[in-house]
Design an enzyme around this catalytic site. Structure first.
Site, PDB file in Angstrom:
ATOM      1  N   LYS A   1      -5.306   5.788  11.915  1.00 38.51           N
ATOM      2  CA  LYS A   1      -6.631   5.503  12.477  1.00 38.51           C
ATOM      3  C   LYS A   1      -6.473   5.189  13.955  1.00 38.51           C
ATOM      4  O   LYS A   1      -6.440   4.011  14.346  1.00 38.51           O
ATOM      5  CB  LYS A   1      -7.211   4.259  11.802  1.00 38.51           C
TER       6      LYS A   1
ATOM      7  N   ARG B   1      -6.272   1.026  -5.884  1.00 39.66           N
ATOM      8  CA  ARG B   1      -5.017   1.649  -5.459  1.00 39.66           C
ATOM      9  C   ARG B   1      -4.664   2.836  -6.353  1.00 39.66           C
ATOM     10  O   ARG B   1      -3.897   3.709  -5.978  1.00 39.66           O
ATOM     11  CB  ARG B   1      -3.864   0.633  -5.523  1.00 39.66           C
TER      12      ARG B   1
ATOM     13  N   ASP C   1      -3.227   1.098  11.426  1.00 47.14           N
ATOM     14  CA  ASP C   1      -4.547   0.677  11.905  1.00 47.14           C
ATOM     15  C   ASP C   1      -4.380   0.139  13.336  1.00 47.14           C
ATOM     16  O   ASP C   1      -4.359   0.915  14.290  1.00 47.14           O
ATOM     17  CB  ASP C   1      -5.051  -0.380  10.909  1.00 47.14           C
TER      18      ASP C   1
ATOM     19  N   GLY D   1       0.767  -1.244   0.000  1.00 46.91           N
ATOM     20  CA  GLY D   1       0.000   0.000   0.000  1.00 46.91           C
ATOM     21  C   GLY D   1       0.796   1.291   0.000  1.00 46.91           C
ATOM     22  O   GLY D   1       0.299   2.337  -0.407  1.00 46.91           O
TER      23      GLY D   1
ATOM     24  N   PHE E   1     -13.581   2.415   6.442  1.00 44.93           N
ATOM     25  CA  PHE E   1     -12.749   1.669   5.501  1.00 44.93           C
ATOM     26  C   PHE E   1     -12.487   2.548   4.286  1.00 44.93           C
ATOM     27  O   PHE E   1     -13.427   2.990   3.615  1.00 44.93           O
ATOM     28  CB  PHE E   1     -13.427   0.362   5.081  1.00 44.93           C
ATOM     29  N   VAL E   2     -11.209   2.814   4.043  1.00 49.12           N
ATOM     30  CA  VAL E   2     -10.857   3.734   2.961  1.00 49.12           C
ATOM     31  C   VAL E   2     -10.013   3.024   1.907  1.00 49.12           C
ATOM     32  O   VAL E   2      -9.284   2.071   2.204  1.00 49.12           O
ATOM     33  CB  VAL E   2     -10.096   4.971   3.485  1.00 49.12           C
TER      34      VAL E   2
ATOM     35  N   GLU F   1       4.628   4.127   5.521  1.00 47.75           N
ATOM     36  CA  GLU F   1       3.394   3.331   5.483  1.00 47.75           C
ATOM     37  C   GLU F   1       2.251   4.157   4.909  1.00 47.75           C
ATOM     38  O   GLU F   1       2.229   5.385   5.073  1.00 47.75           O
ATOM     39  CB  GLU F   1       3.007   2.913   6.909  1.00 47.75           C
ATOM     40  N   ASP F   2       1.298   3.487   4.295  1.00 47.15           N
ATOM     41  CA  ASP F   2       0.107   4.207   3.855  1.00 47.15           C
ATOM     42  C   ASP F   2      -0.851   4.449   5.017  1.00 47.15           C
ATOM     43  O   ASP F   2      -1.385   5.539   5.174  1.00 47.15           O
ATOM     44  CB  ASP F   2      -0.603   3.467   2.705  1.00 47.15           C
TER      45      ASP F   2
HETATM   46  C1  PRP Z   1      -2.031  -2.341   5.530  1.00 46.61           C
HETATM   47  C2  PRP Z   1      -1.079  -1.172   5.563  1.00 46.61           C
HETATM   48  C3  PRP Z   1      -0.150  -1.538   6.672  1.00 46.61           C
HETATM   49  C4  PRP Z   1      -0.980  -2.388   7.598  1.00 46.61           C
HETATM   50  C5  PRP Z   1      -1.393  -1.570   8.767  1.00 46.61           C
HETATM   51  O1  PRP Z   1      -1.489  -3.338   4.723  1.00 46.61           O
HETATM   52  O2  PRP Z   1      -0.421  -0.998   4.345  1.00 46.61           O
HETATM   53  O3  PRP Z   1       0.980  -2.263   6.204  1.00 46.61           O
HETATM   54  O4  PRP Z   1      -2.140  -2.802   6.864  1.00 46.61           O
HETATM   55  O5  PRP Z   1      -2.223  -2.302   9.594  1.00 46.61           O
HETATM   56  P1  PRP Z   1      -1.914  -2.533  11.125  1.00 46.61           P
HETATM   57  O6  PRP Z   1      -1.564  -1.215  11.739  1.00 46.61           O
HETATM   58  O7  PRP Z   1      -3.229  -3.086  11.639  1.00 46.61           O
HETATM   59  O8  PRP Z   1      -0.798  -3.531  11.238  1.00 46.61           O
HETATM   60  P2  PRP Z   1      -2.354  -4.542   4.172  1.00 46.61           P
HETATM   61  O9  PRP Z   1      -2.195  -5.715   5.087  1.00 46.61           O
HETATM   62  O10 PRP Z   1      -3.753  -4.074   3.911  1.00 46.61           O
HETATM   63  O11 PRP Z   1      -1.624  -4.932   2.835  1.00 46.61           O
HETATM   64  P3  PRP Z   1      -1.375  -4.080   1.511  1.00 46.61           P
HETATM   65  O12 PRP Z   1      -0.505  -2.906   1.889  1.00 46.61           O
HETATM   66  O13 PRP Z   1      -0.703  -5.041   0.639  1.00 46.61           O
HETATM   67  O14 PRP Z   1      -2.710  -3.629   0.969  1.00 46.61           O
END
Ligand code: PRP
Length: 187
Positions: free
Chosen positions: A133, A167, A105, A46, A154-155, A101-102
């Site tokens: 978040k 994306r 969460d 991401g 959810f975004v 990071e994007d």
């Molecule tokens: C998302 C985002 C972070 C992680 C954050 O990745 O890019 O790496 O979740 O979540 P957390 O704080 O709960 O650990 P995702 O698993 O959706 O994979 P992606 O980047 O490949 O879409």
């Protein structure tokens, strides 16, 4: 983007807001890392859009590497479990690392990656995320540079996906509930 305009319920962060905020973040980072050489670590997948835009505003010496990691389990008391799907190509020993990071969460991914990079001997490890978040947090993590705090919605867009789609949107959006049903999962 026209192809999915009907799927979007709300634009949460516009491309203009993102661009403006990235310039501010880059200024802070440049000021903090003057006279240093950064190794920028993007967490796949991401982060790649945010990283690409941020990188081009960073007027300082830097190199870029990527890591793909899955955190699993909800054990927030220890180093937890992390599965590295694709490791860094570069060594971080003795280097100043900025994780990009994007979205943050639960915080679990970062809470496991930061100690891992410290254990590898990084001189410093800081974190930069576009979206935070805080209401979803399960574990405390230090966020050094934050683009926007957002509510628990959810975004997608600007690197964030639903079933690997969206994306490519230039802004961060909330989807209409019915659009989740129509997205084909490529897996
Ligand atoms: C998302 C985002 C972070 C992680 C954050 O990745 O890019 O790496 O979740 O979540 P957390 O704080 O709960 O650990 P995702 O698993 O959706 O994979 P992606 O980047 O490949 O879409």
């Amino acid at each position: 983007m026209d192809y999915c305009a009907q799927d979007i319920a709300e634009v949460l962060v516009s491309s203009e807001q993102i661009s403006q905020r990235i310039s501010q973040l880059a200024e802070q980072i440049i000021a903090d890392y003057r006279d240093k050489e950064l190794i920028i670590v993007g967490i796949l997948t991401g982060s790649f859009v945010f990283l690409a835009d941020l990188l081009r505003k960073l007027d300082l010496p830097c190199v870029v590497d990527f890591i793909a990691a899955d955190s699993y389990g909800t054990d927030t008391t220890s180093a937890g479990q992390i599965h590295i799907e694709k490791d860094l190509s570069m060594a971080v020993e003795g280097r100043d690392v900025l994780i990009v990071e994007d979205i943050i969460d639960t915080g679990l991914t970062l809470s496991r990656l930061v100690p891992m990079l410290r254990d590898r001997g990084a001189a410093s490890v800081k974190t930069c995320c576009l979206l935070d978040k805080p209401s979803r947090r399960q574990v405390t993590v230090q966020l050094d540079y934050v683009g926007f705090q957002i509510p628990d919605q959810f975004v997608v867009g600007y690197g964030l996906d639903f079933a690997h789609h969206y994306r490519n949107l230039p802004q961060v959006v909330v989807l209409k509930p019915e659009s989740y049903a129509t997205v084909p999962d490529p897996q």
